[in-house]
Design a protein around this motif. Sequence first.
Motif, PDB file in Angstrom:
ATOM      1  N   VAL A  77       5.767   2.441   4.788  1.00 31.38           N
ATOM      2  CA  VAL A  77       5.018   1.508   5.638  1.00 31.38           C
ATOM      3  C   VAL A  77       4.570   0.306   4.808  1.00 31.38           C
ATOM      4  CG1 VAL A  77       3.026   1.232   7.153  1.00 31.38           C
ATOM      5  CG2 VAL A  77       4.238   3.437   7.050  1.00 31.38           C
ATOM      6  N   ALA A  78       4.956  -0.889   5.245  1.00 33.11           N
ATOM      7  CA  ALA A  78       4.615  -2.110   4.509  1.00 33.11           C
ATOM      8  C   ALA A  78       3.143  -2.477   4.668  1.00 33.11           C
ATOM      9  CB  ALA A  78       5.489  -3.266   4.996  1.00 33.11           C
ATOM     10  N   VAL A  79       2.596  -3.104   3.627  1.00 34.19           N
ATOM     11  CA  VAL A  79       1.263  -3.712   3.704  1.00 34.19           C
ATOM     12  C   VAL A  79       1.491  -5.211   3.917  1.00 34.19           C
ATOM     13  CG1 VAL A  79      -0.897  -4.190   2.494  1.00 34.19           C
ATOM     14  CG2 VAL A  79       0.262  -1.991   2.170  1.00 34.19           C
ATOM     15  N   PRO A  80       1.069  -5.767   5.055  1.00 31.14           N
ATOM     16  CA  PRO A  80       1.374  -7.166   5.394  1.00 31.14           C
ATOM     17  C   PRO A  80       0.823  -8.156   4.368  1.00 31.14           C
ATOM     18  CG  PRO A  80       0.539  -5.974   7.302  1.00 31.14           C
ATOM     19  CD  PRO A  80       0.312  -5.087   6.120  1.00 31.14           C
ATOM     20  N   GLU A  81       1.496  -9.292   4.235  1.00 34.66           N
ATOM     21  CA  GLU A  81       1.112 -10.314   3.265  1.00 34.66           C
ATOM     22  C   GLU A  81      -0.295 -10.844   3.522  1.00 34.66           C
ATOM     23  OE1 GLU A  81       1.234 -12.507  -0.059  1.00 34.66           O
ATOM     24  OE2 GLU A  81       2.844 -11.143   0.553  1.00 34.66           O
ATOM     25  N   ASP A  82      -0.702 -10.962   4.793  1.00 34.35           N
ATOM     26  CA  ASP A  82      -2.042 -11.484   5.078  1.00 34.35           C
ATOM     27  C   ASP A  82      -3.124 -10.510   4.593  1.00 34.35           C
ATOM     28  OD1 ASP A  82      -1.282  -9.655   7.076  1.00 34.35           O
ATOM     29  OD2 ASP A  82      -2.655 -10.529   8.540  1.00 34.35           O
ATOM     30  N   VAL A  83      -2.816  -9.231   4.585  1.00 31.85           N
ATOM     31  CA  VAL A  83      -3.758  -8.245   4.054  1.00 31.85           C
ATOM     32  C   VAL A  83      -3.860  -8.393   2.538  1.00 31.85           C
ATOM     33  CG1 VAL A  83      -4.202  -5.775   3.748  1.00 31.85           C
ATOM     34  CG2 VAL A  83      -3.355  -6.626   5.943  1.00 31.85           C
TER      35      VAL A  83
ATOM     36  N   LYS B 266      -3.409 -11.114   0.792  1.00 32.07           N
ATOM     37  CA  LYS B 266      -4.191 -12.327   0.518  1.00 32.07           C
ATOM     38  C   LYS B 266      -5.671 -12.096   0.733  1.00 32.07           C
ATOM     39  CE  LYS B 266      -0.495 -15.655   1.521  1.00 32.07           C
ATOM     40  NZ  LYS B 266       0.003 -16.707   2.451  1.00 32.07           N
ATOM     41  N   ALA B 267      -6.011 -11.336   1.769  1.00 35.18           N
ATOM     42  CA  ALA B 267      -7.417 -11.049   2.048  1.00 35.18           C
ATOM     43  C   ALA B 267      -8.042 -10.187   0.952  1.00 35.18           C
ATOM     44  CB  ALA B 267      -7.542 -10.348   3.406  1.00 35.18           C
ATOM     45  N   LEU B 268      -7.244  -9.341   0.337  1.00 35.53           N
ATOM     46  CA  LEU B 268      -7.740  -8.482  -0.733  1.00 35.53           C
ATOM     47  C   LEU B 268      -8.121  -9.292  -1.966  1.00 35.53           C
ATOM     48  CD1 LEU B 268      -5.231  -5.514  -0.486  1.00 35.53           C
ATOM     49  CD2 LEU B 268      -7.711  -5.292  -0.362  1.00 35.53           C
ATOM     50  N   GLY B 269      -7.259 -10.208  -2.385  1.00 35.51           N
ATOM     51  CA  GLY B 269      -7.526 -11.003  -3.581  1.00 35.51           C
ATOM     52  C   GLY B 269      -7.490 -10.161  -4.851  1.00 35.51           C
ATOM     53  N   ALA B 270      -7.880 -10.766  -5.979  1.00 38.73           N
ATOM     54  CA  ALA B 270      -7.872 -10.088  -7.284  1.00 38.73           C
ATOM     55  C   ALA B 270      -8.811  -8.875  -7.265  1.00 38.73           C
ATOM     56  CB  ALA B 270      -8.291 -11.065  -8.371  1.00 38.73           C
ATOM     57  N   PRO B 271      -8.435  -7.771  -7.957  1.00 39.81           N
ATOM     58  CA  PRO B 271      -7.309  -7.623  -8.876  1.00 39.81           C
ATOM     59  C   PRO B 271      -6.021  -7.165  -8.203  1.00 39.81           C
ATOM     60  CG  PRO B 271      -8.650  -5.653  -8.981  1.00 39.81           C
ATOM     61  CD  PRO B 271      -9.304  -6.568  -7.978  1.00 39.81           C
ATOM     62  N   TYR B 272      -5.949  -7.276  -6.853  1.00 44.40           N
ATOM     63  CA  TYR B 272      -4.744  -6.860  -6.142  1.00 44.40           C
ATOM     64  C   TYR B 272      -3.699  -7.964  -6.188  1.00 44.40           C
ATOM     65  CZ  TYR B 272      -7.613  -3.057  -4.312  1.00 44.40           C
ATOM     66  OH  TYR B 272      -8.422  -1.960  -4.198  1.00 44.40           O
ATOM     67  N   ILE B 273      -2.432  -7.565  -6.236  1.00 41.73           N
ATOM     68  CA  ILE B 273      -1.327  -8.523  -6.270  1.00 41.73           C
ATOM     69  C   ILE B 273      -0.240  -8.076  -5.292  1.00 41.73           C
ATOM     70  CG2 ILE B 273      -1.714  -9.276  -8.645  1.00 41.73           C
ATOM     71  CD1 ILE B 273       0.497  -7.331  -9.530  1.00 41.73           C
ATOM     72  N   SER B 274       0.528  -9.032  -4.802  1.00 38.33           N
ATOM     73  CA  SER B 274       1.653  -8.711  -3.927  1.00 38.33           C
ATOM     74  C   SER B 274       2.739  -8.010  -4.737  1.00 38.33           C
ATOM     75  CB  SER B 274       2.211  -9.996  -3.314  1.00 38.33           C
ATOM     76  OG  SER B 274       3.265  -9.702  -2.420  1.00 38.33           O
ATOM     77  N   ALA B 275       3.388  -7.032  -4.120  1.00 37.93           N
ATOM     78  CA  ALA B 275       4.407  -6.254  -4.842  1.00 37.93           C
ATOM     79  C   ALA B 275       5.470  -5.764  -3.862  1.00 37.93           C
ATOM     80  CB  ALA B 275       3.764  -5.075  -5.559  1.00 37.93           C
ATOM     81  N   THR B 276       6.572  -5.297  -4.423  1.00 40.70           N
ATOM     82  CA  THR B 276       7.684  -4.795  -3.618  1.00 40.70           C
ATOM     83  C   THR B 276       8.128  -3.433  -4.132  1.00 40.70           C
ATOM     84  OG1 THR B 276       8.474  -7.034  -3.149  1.00 40.70           O
ATOM     85  CG2 THR B 276      10.049  -5.238  -2.854  1.00 40.70           C
ATOM     86  N   ILE B 277       8.327  -2.497  -3.216  1.00 37.04           N
ATOM     87  CA  ILE B 277       8.942  -1.215  -3.557  1.00 37.04           C
ATOM     88  C   ILE B 277      10.445  -1.403  -3.333  1.00 37.04           C
ATOM     89  CG2 ILE B 277       9.043   1.258  -3.061  1.00 37.04           C
ATOM     90  CD1 ILE B 277       6.235   0.972  -1.765  1.00 37.04           C
ATOM     91  N   PRO B 278      11.227  -1.459  -4.407  1.00 36.38           N
ATOM     92  CA  PRO B 278      12.653  -1.787  -4.242  1.00 36.38           C
ATOM     93  C   PRO B 278      13.416  -0.736  -3.425  1.00 36.38           C
ATOM     94  CG  PRO B 278      11.961  -1.972  -6.537  1.00 36.38           C
ATOM     95  CD  PRO B 278      10.861  -1.270  -5.809  1.00 36.38           C
TER      96      PRO B 278
ATOM     97  N   ASP C 101      13.999  -3.079   0.788  1.00 33.26           N
ATOM     98  CA  ASP C 101      12.759  -3.344   0.072  1.00 33.26           C
ATOM     99  C   ASP C 101      11.573  -3.207   1.028  1.00 33.26           C
ATOM    100  OD1 ASP C 101      14.330  -3.966  -2.098  1.00 33.26           O
ATOM    101  OD2 ASP C 101      13.947  -6.138  -2.028  1.00 33.26           O
ATOM    102  N   VAL C 102      10.449  -2.775   0.494  1.00 29.61           N
ATOM    103  CA  VAL C 102       9.225  -2.642   1.308  1.00 29.61           C
ATOM    104  C   VAL C 102       8.096  -3.411   0.624  1.00 29.61           C
ATOM    105  CG1 VAL C 102       7.498  -1.054   2.238  1.00 29.61           C
ATOM    106  CG2 VAL C 102       9.918  -0.395   2.229  1.00 29.61           C
ATOM    107  N   GLN C 103       7.498  -4.345   1.359  1.00 31.15           N
ATOM    108  CA  GLN C 103       6.392  -5.144   0.820  1.00 31.15           C
ATOM    109  C   GLN C 103       5.118  -4.308   0.773  1.00 31.15           C
ATOM    110  OE1 GLN C 103       5.722  -9.055   2.607  1.00 31.15           O
ATOM    111  NE2 GLN C 103       3.511  -8.726   2.402  1.00 31.15           N
ATOM    112  N   THR C 104       4.387  -4.450  -0.319  1.00 27.88           N
ATOM    113  CA  THR C 104       3.126  -3.721  -0.431  1.00 27.88           C
ATOM    114  C   THR C 104       2.184  -4.489  -1.342  1.00 27.88           C
ATOM    115  OG1 THR C 104       2.129  -1.547  -0.785  1.00 27.88           O
ATOM    116  CG2 THR C 104       3.854  -2.221  -2.337  1.00 27.88           C
ATOM    117  N   VAL C 105       1.184  -3.799  -1.850  1.00 27.80           N
ATOM    118  CA  VAL C 105       0.201  -4.391  -2.742  1.00 27.80           C
ATOM    119  C   VAL C 105       0.094  -3.499  -3.972  1.00 27.80           C
ATOM    120  CG1 VAL C 105      -1.722  -3.196  -1.616  1.00 27.80           C
ATOM    121  CG2 VAL C 105      -2.168  -5.289  -2.874  1.00 27.80           C
TER     122      VAL C 105
END
Length: 319
Positions: free
Chosen positions: A217-223, A225-237, A247-251
Amino acid sequence: MININRKSFVTLLAATAMGLSLAPAKAADQFVNILTGGTSGVYYPLGVGLSKIYAEKIDGVRTQVQSTKASVENLNLLQQGKGELALALGDSVKLAWEGDADAGFKAPLDKLRGISAVYPNYIQIVASKDSGIANFADLKGKSLSVGAAKSGTELNARKIFEAAGMSYEDLSKTEYLPFAESVELIKNRQLDATLQSAGLGVSSIKDLSTSIDVQLVAVPEDVVKALGAPYISATIPAGTYTGQDADVQTVAVVNFLVTHSDVSDDLAYEMTKQLFENLPELEAAHKAAAQIKLENALNGMPVPLHPGAERYYKEKGMM
């Protein structure tokens, strides 16, 4: 004249015959207890890998690996002097230093000292195909395990739900279970999904994906961005887990190796040095170690560096 009883005389003769010394025993070796997490996660095999490296490469050191509830428990144990090295999530380390009671820290943990940033933990939300969960919003009305209560994983879960404008109350049931137990419940159709904060290829999710059909289950990009540091956008290949064909987008959030101020400068120096000089051996323990890079060691460090670690980084021209 020395007075010696018969029993002592016999003991002396026996020791002499065997070539043994009756000199006082040497002082106890330095002890390094490495605090990790559940045995089905990534912290534990990495801790085992580090323990072997330290036992072989640092003179006079005895090591032990302790399975724990991970980040929050590890940091509290360090503050109490019940471990010499721990793996912990960056957000947990930051909250521990600040003394966030809601996160499980009754007071600021002022003895914490940094060794190194290591690898990122990926938030991996996995559901059974039968659950019908295809995206994050679909978690509403479903059952989800969010990790042990007030663990680093569970702190991640709470923050992500908050950033998504949701809460645990949106779920039909919230379970607070370690990774392996969560997987067993999903296999037995007693749970819809699990949220696990771990390195890519964590054994618990590998086990689940080879046992039943799953949906990451992907974590949406807007989520993110709302989290901010120390969280970063990431991908499960794609291909990380059986049946994952995209690929699955996550944090993600970076993990840190942390020690405490009572650990000697020399030991902290050696723990830092041997970490970076034996990365291939550590990668053999778990492939997450492939993401540990010397150039990233100081990125986002939430607590003061241990002086021993600082000495190593100065030698490497990083400070």
